[in-house]
Design a protein around this motif. Structure first.
Motif, PDB file in Angstrom:
ATOM      1  N   GLU A  51       0.830  -1.206   0.000  1.00 52.34           N
ATOM      2  CA  GLU A  51       0.000   0.000   0.000  1.00 52.34           C
ATOM      3  C   GLU A  51       0.870   1.264   0.000  1.00 52.34           C
ATOM      4  O   GLU A  51       0.538   2.245  -0.675  1.00 52.34           O
ATOM      5  CB  GLU A  51      -0.920   0.005   1.219  1.00 52.34           C
ATOM      6  N   PHE A  52       1.970   1.223   0.754  1.00 55.10           N
ATOM      7  CA  PHE A  52       2.880   2.368   0.758  1.00 55.10           C
ATOM      8  C   PHE A  52       3.485   2.597  -0.631  1.00 55.10           C
ATOM      9  O   PHE A  52       3.537   3.728  -1.126  1.00 55.10           O
ATOM     10  CB  PHE A  52       3.997   2.155   1.779  1.00 55.10           C
ATOM     11  N   LEU A  53       3.932   1.535  -1.246  1.00 55.27           N
ATOM     12  CA  LEU A  53       4.552   1.658  -2.569  1.00 55.27           C
ATOM     13  C   LEU A  53       3.550   2.154  -3.609  1.00 55.27           C
ATOM     14  O   LEU A  53       3.891   2.996  -4.452  1.00 55.27           O
ATOM     15  CB  LEU A  53       5.146   0.307  -2.993  1.00 55.27           C
ATOM     16  N   PHE A  54       2.334   1.636  -3.555  1.00 59.42           N
ATOM     17  CA  PHE A  54       1.312   2.081  -4.503  1.00 59.42           C
ATOM     18  C   PHE A  54       0.971   3.557  -4.279  1.00 59.42           C
ATOM     19  O   PHE A  54       0.793   4.318  -5.243  1.00 59.42           O
ATOM     20  CB  PHE A  54       0.056   1.221  -4.375  1.00 59.42           C
ATOM     21  N   SER A  55       0.898   3.973  -3.017  1.00 57.14           N
ATOM     22  CA  SER A  55       0.611   5.373  -2.701  1.00 57.14           C
ATOM     23  C   SER A  55       1.728   6.291  -3.170  1.00 57.14           C
ATOM     24  O   SER A  55       1.481   7.356  -3.747  1.00 57.14           O
ATOM     25  CB  SER A  55       0.390   5.546  -1.191  1.00 57.14           C
ATOM     26  N   VAL A  56       2.974   5.884  -2.922  1.00 55.36           N
ATOM     27  CA  VAL A  56       4.121   6.692  -3.346  1.00 55.36           C
ATOM     28  C   VAL A  56       4.180   6.774  -4.865  1.00 55.36           C
ATOM     29  O   VAL A  56       4.402   7.852  -5.438  1.00 55.36           O
ATOM     30  CB  VAL A  56       5.432   6.119  -2.768  1.00 55.36           C
ATOM     31  N   PHE A  57       3.965   5.642  -5.534  1.00 53.45           N
ATOM     32  CA  PHE A  57       3.973   5.618  -7.003  1.00 53.45           C
ATOM     33  C   PHE A  57       2.905   6.549  -7.568  1.00 53.45           C
ATOM     34  O   PHE A  57       3.177   7.369  -8.464  1.00 53.45           O
ATOM     35  CB  PHE A  57       3.748   4.187  -7.494  1.00 53.45           C
ATOM     36  N   THR A  58       1.695   6.446  -7.043  1.00 51.16           N
ATOM     37  CA  THR A  58       0.591   7.281  -7.514  1.00 51.16           C
ATOM     38  C   THR A  58       0.863   8.760  -7.249  1.00 51.16           C
ATOM     39  O   THR A  58       0.629   9.617  -8.111  1.00 51.16           O
ATOM     40  CB  THR A  58      -0.724   6.859  -6.827  1.00 51.16           C
ATOM     41  N   THR A 199     -10.179   4.020  -6.853  1.00 46.72           N
ATOM     42  CA  THR A 199      -9.141   2.984  -6.846  1.00 46.72           C
ATOM     43  C   THR A 199      -9.738   1.643  -7.265  1.00 46.72           C
ATOM     44  O   THR A 199     -10.723   1.193  -6.670  1.00 46.72           O
ATOM     45  CB  THR A 199      -8.500   2.853  -5.455  1.00 46.72           C
ATOM     46  N   PRO A 200      -9.164   0.985  -8.270  1.00 45.89           N
ATOM     47  CA  PRO A 200      -9.752  -0.266  -8.771  1.00 45.89           C
ATOM     48  C   PRO A 200      -9.563  -1.429  -7.798  1.00 45.89           C
ATOM     49  O   PRO A 200      -8.746  -1.353  -6.867  1.00 45.89           O
ATOM     50  CB  PRO A 200      -8.977  -0.513 -10.074  1.00 45.89           C
ATOM     51  N   ALA A 201     -10.314  -2.487  -8.035  1.00 44.95           N
ATOM     52  CA  ALA A 201     -10.210  -3.686  -7.200  1.00 44.95           C
ATOM     53  C   ALA A 201      -8.807  -4.279  -7.300  1.00 44.95           C
ATOM     54  O   ALA A 201      -8.207  -4.303  -8.369  1.00 44.95           O
ATOM     55  CB  ALA A 201     -11.253  -4.704  -7.638  1.00 44.95           C
ATOM     56  N   GLY A 202      -8.285  -4.741  -6.170  1.00 47.57           N
ATOM     57  CA  GLY A 202      -6.950  -5.327  -6.133  1.00 47.57           C
ATOM     58  C   GLY A 202      -5.868  -4.340  -5.748  1.00 47.57           C
ATOM     59  O   GLY A 202      -4.714  -4.735  -5.564  1.00 47.57           O
ATOM     60  N   TYR A 203      -6.218  -3.058  -5.628  1.00 51.20           N
ATOM     61  CA  TYR A 203      -5.260  -2.024  -5.251  1.00 51.20           C
ATOM     62  C   TYR A 203      -5.811  -1.268  -4.048  1.00 51.20           C
ATOM     63  O   TYR A 203      -7.034  -1.157  -3.871  1.00 51.20           O
ATOM     64  CB  TYR A 203      -4.999  -1.056  -6.404  1.00 51.20           C
ATOM     65  N   GLN A 204      -4.889  -0.726  -3.258  1.00 50.57           N
ATOM     66  CA  GLN A 204      -5.302  -0.007  -2.067  1.00 50.57           C
ATOM     67  C   GLN A 204      -4.221   0.999  -1.677  1.00 50.57           C
ATOM     68  O   GLN A 204      -3.044   0.653  -1.608  1.00 50.57           O
ATOM     69  CB  GLN A 204      -5.532  -0.996  -0.912  1.00 50.57           C
ATOM     70  N   THR A 205      -4.630   2.238  -1.461  1.00 51.88           N
ATOM     71  CA  THR A 205      -3.665   3.233  -0.988  1.00 51.88           C
ATOM     72  C   THR A 205      -3.522   3.113   0.529  1.00 51.88           C
ATOM     73  O   THR A 205      -4.354   2.491   1.198  1.00 51.88           O
ATOM     74  CB  THR A 205      -4.116   4.651  -1.349  1.00 51.88           C
ATOM     75  N   ILE A 206      -2.494   3.747   1.053  1.00 51.57           N
ATOM     76  CA  ILE A 206      -2.250   3.647   2.495  1.00 51.57           C
ATOM     77  C   ILE A 206      -3.336   4.364   3.283  1.00 51.57           C
ATOM     78  O   ILE A 206      -3.680   3.952   4.397  1.00 51.57           O
ATOM     79  CB  ILE A 206      -0.844   4.193   2.850  1.00 51.57           C
ATOM     80  N   THR A 207      -3.919   5.423   2.719  1.00 51.14           N
ATOM     81  CA  THR A 207      -4.996   6.128   3.432  1.00 51.14           C
ATOM     82  C   THR A 207      -6.243   5.257   3.550  1.00 51.14           C
ATOM     83  O   THR A 207      -6.940   5.310   4.565  1.00 51.14           O
ATOM     84  CB  THR A 207      -5.341   7.448   2.718  1.00 51.14           C
ATOM     85  N   VAL A 224       0.923   3.902  14.039  1.00 54.22           N
ATOM     86  CA  VAL A 224       2.192   3.494  13.426  1.00 54.22           C
ATOM     87  C   VAL A 224       2.228   3.902  11.960  1.00 54.22           C
ATOM     88  O   VAL A 224       3.221   4.468  11.481  1.00 54.22           O
ATOM     89  CB  VAL A 224       2.401   1.971  13.569  1.00 54.22           C
ATOM     90  N   LEU A 225       1.148   3.623  11.236  1.00 52.87           N
ATOM     91  CA  LEU A 225       1.107   3.955   9.815  1.00 52.87           C
ATOM     92  C   LEU A 225       1.137   5.471   9.586  1.00 52.87           C
ATOM     93  O   LEU A 225       1.783   5.953   8.660  1.00 52.87           O
ATOM     94  CB  LEU A 225      -0.146   3.352   9.178  1.00 52.87           C
ATOM     95  N   CYS A 226       0.443   6.223  10.439  1.00 47.75           N
ATOM     96  CA  CYS A 226       0.437   7.684  10.295  1.00 47.75           C
ATOM     97  C   CYS A 226       1.821   8.271  10.567  1.00 47.75           C
ATOM     98  O   CYS A 226       2.256   9.190   9.861  1.00 47.75           O
ATOM     99  CB  CYS A 226      -0.581   8.296  11.266  1.00 47.75           C
TER     100      CYS A 226
END
Length: 232
Positions: A51-58, A199-207, A224-226
């Motif tokens: 989720e972190f990587l997908f959020s950073v990439f986006t 956000t499409p199915a199979g993906y999830q942002t950190i928020t 911890v995540l925040c």
């Protein structure tokens, strides 16, 4: 007479800094207190790495691509005789609530012709650009106005082409471009409303993951995540 006014303004500034520090440090200490309840912080972070990587990439992709519409708008703003009307109209995209923006994007992109894009992981990037491109456009527009008109006139005379003109302008205002990119990156990382909808199915942002944990009462994992997002 000027000295008492100066002291009054200085006192107000100090008082404002104290209030700002209070409202910043209290949530931070609360997050630290909750995060210390987690026994295995590394496992929490490793379980959220995708989720972190997908959020950073986006967020990075959105912040960089926002430069293109921002510079186009800045050029139109520079040439326009009705600057206030132009910038007021462009501000609407930023002022629209994220939920309404998300629903509008669904209506626009969820058609047969654009189905492949709508179901792709790039849909959140499109949403971020539609939400935050105005921020970069605003920064670059004012940066362009500060440039010497002779520089832009020389650019028009020599006509290095579309790409050459784009690179020349970026080289002249790269600091402002970088500031806009960083601001949009931070806003994109923390955006929740529109990403939840597109956000499409199979993906999830950190928020979205933070919201899910908060929904089920896992406030320690949320802390911890925040805190990790703050470090980013």
């Amino acid at each position: 007479c000027a000295l008492p006014i100066y002291k009054f303004i200085k006192t107000l500034a100090v008082f404002g800094l104290i209030i700002l520090a209070f409202f910043s440090l209290v949530p931070l200490f609360n997050l630290l207190y909750e995060a210390l309840k987690v026994k295995d912080i590394l496992s929490v972070l490793s379980g959220s790495i995708n989720e972190f990587l997908f959020s950073v990439f986006t967020s990075v992709l959105s912040a960089v691509l926002c430069i293109i519409p921002a510079i186009i708008f800045a050029y139109l703003y520079y040439k326009s005789k009705h600057k206030i009307l132009l910038i007021s109209g462009a501000a609407l995209s930023f002022m629209i609530p994220s939920a309404i923006c998300g629903l509008s994007l669904i209506k626009m992109w969820n058609i047969t012709l654009l189905q492949s894009i709508y179901e792709s992981p790039f849909m959140p990037t499109i949403a971020m650009i539609s939400r935050f491109a105005f921020i970069e456009a605003l920064i670059i527009s004012f940066a362009l106005l500060r440039l010497d008109k002779a520089l832009l006139e020389n650019l028009r005379i020599y006509n290095p082409g579309l790409l050459g003109s784009f690179l020349c302008i970026v080289s002249l205002i790269w600091r402002e471009c970088l500031a806009g990119i960083l601001i949009v990156f931070a806003l994109s990382m923390s955006e929740f409303g529109v990403t939840l909808l597109v956000t499409p199915a199979g993906y999830q942002t950190i928020t979205i993951k933070i919201y899910n944990y908060l929904h089920y009462g896992a406030s320690d994992i949320v802390a911890v995540l925040c805190l990790f997002m703050l470090l980013i």
